[in-house]
Design an enzyme around this catalytic site. Structure first.
Site, mmCIF file in Angstrom:
data_model
loop_
_atom_site.group_PDB
_atom_site.id
_atom_site.type_symbol
_atom_site.label_atom_id
_atom_site.label_comp_id
_atom_site.label_asym_id
_atom_site.label_seq_id
_atom_site.Cartn_x
_atom_site.Cartn_y
_atom_site.Cartn_z
ATOM 1 N N SER A 69 20.340 37.062 21.482
ATOM 2 C CA SER A 69 20.801 37.992 22.517
ATOM 3 C C SER A 69 22.215 37.651 22.963
ATOM 4 O O SER A 69 23.055 38.538 23.147
ATOM 5 C CB SER A 69 19.857 37.950 23.722
ATOM 6 O OG SER A 69 18.581 38.432 23.375
ATOM 7 N N GLY A 113 0.805 -1.199 0.000
ATOM 8 C CA GLY A 113 0.000 0.000 0.000
ATOM 9 C C GLY A 113 0.846 1.260 0.000
ATOM 10 O O GLY A 113 1.985 1.268 0.477
ATOM 11 N N SER A 114 0.294 2.329 -0.551
ATOM 12 C CA SER A 114 0.967 3.634 -0.483
ATOM 13 C C SER A 114 0.828 4.189 0.934
ATOM 14 O O SER A 114 0.096 3.655 1.764
ATOM 15 C CB SER A 114 0.357 4.598 -1.499
ATOM 16 O OG SER A 114 0.530 4.120 -2.808
ATOM 17 N N MET A 147 17.420 46.530 21.221
ATOM 18 C CA MET A 147 18.246 46.944 22.349
ATOM 19 C C MET A 147 19.272 47.993 21.948
ATOM 20 O O MET A 147 19.755 48.766 22.790
ATOM 21 C CB MET A 147 18.955 45.725 22.945
ATOM 22 C CG MET A 147 19.913 45.034 21.995
ATOM 23 S SD MET A 147 20.606 43.510 22.670
ATOM 24 C CE MET A 147 21.623 44.138 23.979
ATOM 25 N N HIS A 174 0.179 0.679 9.566
ATOM 26 C CA HIS A 174 -1.072 1.072 8.925
ATOM 27 C C HIS A 174 -1.996 1.781 9.909
ATOM 28 O O HIS A 174 -3.199 1.870 9.680
ATOM 29 C CB HIS A 174 -1.783 -0.146 8.337
ATOM 30 C CG HIS A 174 -0.957 -0.898 7.351
ATOM 31 N ND1 HIS A 174 -0.255 -2.028 7.683
ATOM 32 C CD2 HIS A 174 -0.689 -0.649 6.041
ATOM 33 C CE1 HIS A 174 0.409 -2.470 6.625
ATOM 34 N NE2 HIS A 174 0.163 -1.647 5.621
#
Length: 578
Positions: free
Chosen positions: A447, A56-57, A495, A221
């Site tokens: 900072s 399955g995808s 600042m 799944h």
């Protein structure tokens, strides 16, 4: 409520995903009329065994990401979490047979739909005279008692792709490849853990977990695992998983013991951050090595996912030197990582830090009058910043993260700890340099870098002189460095506004006969006024520049902090009567 997914349509999402992969990879081609991806150089495989896999995808990059020389010949993809159609599997087998291959090995994960559909396609192909073998991979180590259906096929299947691909590339025959990979698969185990479920496009999550729960031993799944446990640290979770996987009373355990050599895979199930994945990898390496297990190879990344599931799986494969040569063999598969072909265990993982440059003679003296005065100043600055923590955080929340106070408090505590180790140096230049290094290491964030730049630059003029003009020059040098690297300017609501205002006043120190306290008092008041004025400015630099100015109706926290630091310095110096 269905989950949000970036798709064009629920029905066509698997086709679109495979088409996108092929569109970006010239080494791949789609098989017309089928959800099948194949190597674009099939003609080069004449006389060799073809390897087909799929399912399955929703498990991307598995399986199509592992198509390439040295790995898979092709992949048949189903809809999301759905086995591929028998007709497409048979079409892929016929295509590789007609390209001149001498047989096809189907590598199938152990799920009922995959076994049935691949098995039926195999029987039909064999009826047409095409040599086809099939190996079913079950590497799940979750179940302590084996069920009739057997162990589920999980991420370890990717290692089987690699081993089989290396054998096929070396010209090994069909039956021998099937025999060897079946043996390898028996020495392998995988265990998954998730922090959340996943959801098929157009559907709701497959299961729900409370905020403090995690799921152990789940499949790929979205099906539930063997048990739910309380959230714990990465180290604790990895230890729990290793204990479960290697417990000999567990019928699906991996026979890993002290002295074993393993290939380790740390697989992202889709939604785990790379930061968390690195933490898990570190915990796994330490836990295995503490048990006396040698990690011969380590693969960390996303190999077989479960859509957006936030979780991971651990895979261990017992490996000797011949098997490692197959793991190390070259491949062009896009999703196979560039794995170092040397053991992880036994490697030196760190090197000595660089030596500090020699300090200038006399610069390390400490404990004098200047040193004691600087200690008092620093203690007052630290107390001021710690007291402002919540206020600065509140101001900073307008720009998003709200951590300005926390960052400054971290710096204050680092300075306090440094002062406990001994008196600061008497030399102002040495003091600023030491503070710069300390803040760069301990303060963090932008900072820390800005203060570090400021102090590093400010220290330079003070190496030659320490009179008032030199302190004014130091302020100018620090401001210049902040503007050069921080890209801020006066008026940008940072600042810098406070420090710039103070710096302009400190130019008066360059005049003969300037009064220390008169000038400094004026500089502090200017800094405080500039900080208050930032609430009327539009941010031109820093994170706040991305926020609408309508929301920034408070002063900039960095400017407030800088002004408070200057005020603390002034108050201590006034008390000392310098």
């Amino acid at each position: 409520m269905t989950s949000k997914k970036l798709v064009n349509s629920v029905v066509g999402c698997a086709d679109d995903a495979l088409t996108g992969l092929v569109a970006c990879n010239p080494n791949l081609q789609l098989l017309q009329g089928h959800r099948v991806a194949l190597r674009s150089d099939l003609d080069s495989l004449k006389g060799r065994v073809a390897l087909l896999s799929g399912g399955g995808s929703g498990h991307e990059p598995a399986h199509a990401g592992f198509i390439g020389k040295g790995m898979l010949t092709g992949v048949i993809a189903g809809a999301v979490f759905t086995s591929p159609a028998v007709g497409s599997i048979l079409a892929a087998i016929r295509t590789v047979a007609q390209a001149g291959t001498v047989g096809t090995l189907l590598i199938v994960k152990n799920y009922t739909g995959d076994r049935l559909n691949f098995g039926l396609a195999r029987e039909q192909a064999r009826a047409e005279g095409i040599p086809v073998e099939m190996v079913v991979i079950g590497d799940d180590s979750a179940f302590t008692v084996l069920k009739k259906a057997g162990r589920r096929g999980l991420c370890g299947t990717v290692l089987i792709h690699k081993v089989a691909g290396a054998l096929a590339e070396a010209g090994v025959g069909l039956e021998e490849i099937a025999k060897q990979v079946s043996t390898v698969a028996k020495a392998m185990g995988t265990l998954g853990l998730s922090l959340s479920s996943c959801s098929v496009p157009g559907s709701k999550p497959t299961f729900e977990l409370s905020a403090d729960e995690i799921e152990l031993g789940l499949g790929i799944h979205g099906e539930a695992g063997v048990r739910r446990i309380k959230m714990a640290t990465a180290d604790e979770i990895v230890k729990l998983m290793l204990d479960h996987m290697t417990n000999t009373s567990n019928a699906s355990h991996v026979p890993v013991q002290p002295g074993s050599s393993v290939v380790m895979m740390v697989n992202n199930l889709g939604g785990l951050s790379f930061l968390e994945l690195g933490i898990i990898a570190d915990a796994a390496v330490r836990s295995l090595e503490d048990r006396g297990v040698k990690i011969a190879r380590a693969l960390v990344g996303t190999f077989m996912s479960a859509l957006e599931m936030s979780g991971f799986s651990l895979t261990f494969l017992l490996a000797d030197e011949p098997l490692l040569k197959l793991i190390d063999a070259e491949t062009t598969a896009a999703a196979w990582p560039n794995v170092a072909k040397v053991p992880v265990t036994g490697r030196k993982r760190s090197r000595a830090a660089p030596r500090e440059p020699p300090e200038a003679p006399g610069s390390t003296t400490a404990g004098g009058v200047a040193s004691k005065r600087m200690a008092l100043v620093l203690e007052q600055v630290c107390a001021t910043l710690l007291g402002l923590e919540e206020h600065l955080n509140a101001l900073d929340r307008a720009a998003g993260d709200g951590d300005c106070g926390t960052t400054h408090s971290r710096a204050a505590r680092a300075i306090q700890g440094w002062l406990k180790e001994g008196p600061p140096p008497d030399s102002p230049a040495q003091l600023l340099s030491k503070l710069s290094i300390l803040l760069l290491e301990k303060m963090g964030g932008s900072s820390g870098a800005i203060y570090g730049l400021f102090l590093t630059a400010a220290a330079q003029p003070l190496k030659a002189k320490t009179d008032l003009p030199a302190w004014s020059a130091a302020m100018d040098a620090g401001l210049e460095a902040m503007q050069k690297y921080g890209k801020a300017a006066p008026g940008d609501r940072t600042m810098l506004d406070s420090l710039w205002a103070a710096g302009q006043e400190l130019h008066a120190w360059k005049s003969p006969g300037a009064d220390l306290f008169q000038v400094l008092t004026k500089a502090v008041k200017s800094a405080e006024a500039a900080a208050e004025a930032t609430k009327n400015m539009e941010a031109g630099a820093g994170r706040a520049s991305y926020i609408s100015s309508a929301r920034l109706d408070q002063p900039d926290p960095g400017a407030v902090a800088a002004a408070a630091i200057l005020r603390a310095i002034l108050e201590v110096l006034q008390k000392q009567g310098v």
